[in-house]
Design a protein around this motif. Structure first.
Motif, short mmCIF file in Angstrom:
data_model
loop_
_atom_site.label_atom_id
_atom_site.label_comp_id
_atom_site.label_asym_id
_atom_site.label_seq_id
_atom_site.Cartn_x
_atom_site.Cartn_y
_atom_site.Cartn_z
N ILE A 175 0.86 -1.18 0.00
CA ILE A 175 0.00 0.00 0.00
C ILE A 175 0.89 1.23 0.00
O ILE A 175 1.89 1.28 0.72
CB ILE A 175 -0.93 0.01 1.23
N THR A 322 1.52 -0.03 5.45
CA THR A 322 1.83 -0.23 4.03
C THR A 322 2.66 -1.47 3.75
O THR A 322 2.74 -1.88 2.60
CB THR A 322 2.59 0.99 3.50
N GLU A 350 -7.20 1.11 -1.85
CA GLU A 350 -6.12 1.00 -0.87
C GLU A 350 -6.65 0.61 0.50
O GLU A 350 -6.00 -0.14 1.23
CB GLU A 350 -5.36 2.33 -0.79
N LYS A 353 -7.35 -3.11 0.43
CA LYS A 353 -6.10 -3.86 0.55
C LYS A 353 -5.57 -3.83 1.98
O LYS A 353 -5.00 -4.81 2.46
CB LYS A 353 -5.06 -3.28 -0.42
#
Length: 662
Positions: A175, A322, A350, A353
């Motif tokens: 991410i 991330t 995002e 995810k």
């Protein structure tokens, strides 16, 4: 600029007006067979130094252009020596090096003599040094780039190629921080001018606001203080870090008050609790559901963002949004608020995810039913096709109707992109046709509702064929009906493109040809539908409840709809890991009858049996309790009937009106 720097730029030496050390007889001159270090320095093209200790402090003057050139020249010579340069040093350089190293010479150590003559600058030499310094800076930049590449390779990242195609070494659920900002995603769709308008750049007016990635703190929010939530690292296994949220004792007491407020069925109690504890996460999530039911979408979003901000402020220092290697166990009630807040805030790929990366094995909110739609809407076709290729072997994504139809649609969109080669476009078209035919054969009940949502009338052959008829929808299991209804209701807008409809029509006729030819794949798919999809797992039911889609919610089984569903924790896992329990309440007896529960659901303050006596003598007043209970019941019924108001029919005060709807 300091005086020392000015003297060096002019080529002068410190203390030129003072007598030299040679006049005092403290140094050997040229008549003794020696050479001044200053002359040797001139031969090398660098300014002379009267005090050799100035070389130690020369690095402190980084703004001095002359010192920069001298260091660049020295580093360039070392670089040439390391590369095996064949250039031999001058005799003066060799002699100076021998004196510096203390070997290869029998002459005494030379003491520099101050020269009254200003040093002459050699422009050619300076030009060479400048070009050499630039070359050295380029080498340093290349070294930095190589180091960054190595660091990114170790972290599983990858560089983008010239064609803009991301390499496969990049983690699937990686991410980017900038994509967590909704404004950036909206700018991709509508442009920066449409999103920002004429507003000026945002200025921070409150210096104490903490910078976060998930949400942007607003000036209208209450000032944040520690809420009693913390995150702890549980363990690290195979490069994956497992975290969990923890509730301190103060937060646990607030949580107990929140549960009492929920049982009272009065949203005002939650509002009062938030006034005292403005960043209590479950209260924010529950009140956001109430605001959404009242069509106050802006307030609902604001409450969810505040809940996310409260949770992000409690992150562990090494918890990464991330990396894709940080996990949260949904079985722990303390962790569920973060999942639910992200899902309610879910607008772009995002965030989906991110939820999937927190627990990809169990996927407690079943975001796999949503990630395909967000990928297509974000035009991330390569991501969707890569996910299907990597996860199909162990997750059977083709058995989900959303992946079965969305993946060939992604290949079709890829085949329309002109920047790819003709071979890649041809392969994408073949894969799209093959996969969409398999999807239509496996899930024939999707076609007619999809065309109906797109306001497309099928041709006579398709409408009259029994394979896509009403029987296909009636004969499918209830669990499959939920999945197909969820997919059609969510993604039908992506199929309205005329080019997509023409492509779909071609493959539908090809499927009918295979059905009429009694292709073995048709019979095998029918057998799989009957054996599978008998009952959906609990995470799919949880996803359907959170999605709030009428078509899918109506197909929920009785075992789900018969139990109370709370917005702050819908369908908790059966194997929950409880870290602390709520103390038993003493104001509601556990042996209430069904009638008592019914009236208490209508009137939360109603209690059929009255207050519990603390002396424990229940048998003595059994008859009196019965009479009091009946009286309370009758009083409650009178109050309920008195509060019922019937709306009068509208009067026709204006019979000659214009006939418009109000």
């Amino acid at each position: 600029m300091s005086r020392r720097a000015l003297r060096r730029l002019r080529g002068e030496q410190r203390g030129q007006e003072e007598p030299g050390l040679g006049e005092l007889g403290l140094a050997s001159g040229p008549e003794r067979g020696g050479e001044w270090p200053q002359a040797a320095a001139k031969a090398r093209g660098r300014p002379g130094v009267s005090n050799r200790f100035e070389l130690i402090t020369s690095e402190e003057l980084e703004d001095d252009l002359s010192s920069k050139e001298g260091r660049a020249d020295a580093r360039l010579k070392e670089h040439n020596v390391a590369e095996g340069s064949n250039e031999e040093p001058t005799p003066e350089e060799a002699e100076h090096n021998g004196q510096r190293d203390g070997k290869g010479t029998n002459q005494p150590v030379q003491t520099p003599v101050l020269n009254n003559k200003p040093r002459k600058k050699k422009k050619k030499r300076k030009t060479k040094k400048t070009s050499a310094g630039e070359a050295l800076e380029d080498d340093d930049l290349e070294d930095i780039d190589s180091l960054l590449e190595k660091i990114e390779d170790t972290n599983g990242l990858s560089q983008e190629s010239q064609g803009g195609i991301i390499a496969d070494s990049k983690p699937l659920l990686y991410i980017e921080h900038r994509n967590l900002n909704p404004e950036n995603e909206l700018k991709r769709y509508f442009g920066a001018r449409a999103v920002l308008g004429d507003q000026r750049p945002r200025q921070r007016q409150r210096q104490y606001v903490r910078s976060t990635w998930l949400t942007a703190p607003k000036n209208t929010w209450p000032r944040y203080s520690k809420t009693g939530i913390a995150m702890q690292l549980v363990e690290t296994r195979r490069g994956v870090q497992y975290f969990t949220f923890e509730h301190h004792r103060e937060y646990q007491q607030v949580q107990f008050k929140f549960l009492d407020a929920v049982e009272s069925m009065d949203p005002n109690n939650i509002v009062l609790l938030l006034q005292m504890n403005p960043y209590h996460v479950d209260s924010l999530l529950q009140l956001s559901d109430v605001c959404r039911m009242q069509e106050d979408q802006e307030m609902a979003r604001d409450l969810v963002e505040r809940a996310l901000y409260s949770l992000e402020c409690a992150f562990h220092p090494v918890f990464s949004l991330t990396s894709g290697s940080c996990r949260l166990d949904y079985r722990r009630p303390e962790n569920r608020a973060f999942f639910l807040a992200l899902f309610k805030h879910l607008m772009f790929l995002e965030f989906c995810k991110l939820i999937l990366s927190l627990d990809p094995e169990s996927d407690p909110l079943c975001v796999l039913l949503l990630i395909d739609f967000l990928s297509l809407r974000a035009r991330e076709y390569a991501f969707l096709t890569r996910m299907f290729q990597e996860w199909e072997s162990h997750r059977n994504l083709s058995q989900l109707p959303n992946f079965a139809f969305s993946v060939p649609l992604a290949y079709f969109f890829l085949s329309q992109q002109e920047e790819h080669s003709e071979l890649e476009l041809s392969q994408a078209r073949e894969r799209a046709a093959r996969l969409i035919q398999q999807a239509l054969i496996m899930f024939p009940s999707v076609l007619m509702p999809l065309l109906d949502h797109c306001s497309v009338q099928p041709d006579a052959r398709v409408a009259s064929h029994s394979f896509f008829g009403l029987n296909a929808q009636i004969s499918q299991p209830p669990a499959l009906n939920q999945l197909t209804s969820l997919y059609v209701g969510r993604t039908h807008s992506l199929w309205k493109d005329p080019a997509v409809m023409a492509w779909l029509e071609t493959n539908v006729h090809e499927v009918l040809r295979m059905v009429d030819a009694r292709d073995p794949l048709v019979e095998e798919s029918e057998r799989k539908r009957k054996m599978r999809y008998q009952s959906a797992p609990r995470n799919i039911y949880r996803h359907v409840i959170l999605s709030e889609m009428k078509e899918a919610t109506a197909a929920l089984p009785l075992e789900v709809t018969s139990q109370p569903v709370m917005g702050f924790d819908p369908l908790p896992p059966l194997d929950s890991i409880i870290s602390y329990t709520r103390p038993e309440r003493t104001n509601h007896p556990s042996n209430e009858s069904t009638l008592s529960l019914f009236f208490r659901s209508l009137l939360p303050n109603f209690n059929l049996q009255g207050d519990i006596r603390h002396d424990g003598d229940e048998e003595a007043g059994a008859g009196q309790d019965l009479n009091q209970g009946v009286n309370r019941l009758m009083a409650a019924m009178r109050d309920m009937l008195a509060n019922i108001q019937f709306q009068e029919p509208p009067r026709d005060d204006n019979p000659e009106g214009d006939g418009d709807w109000d």
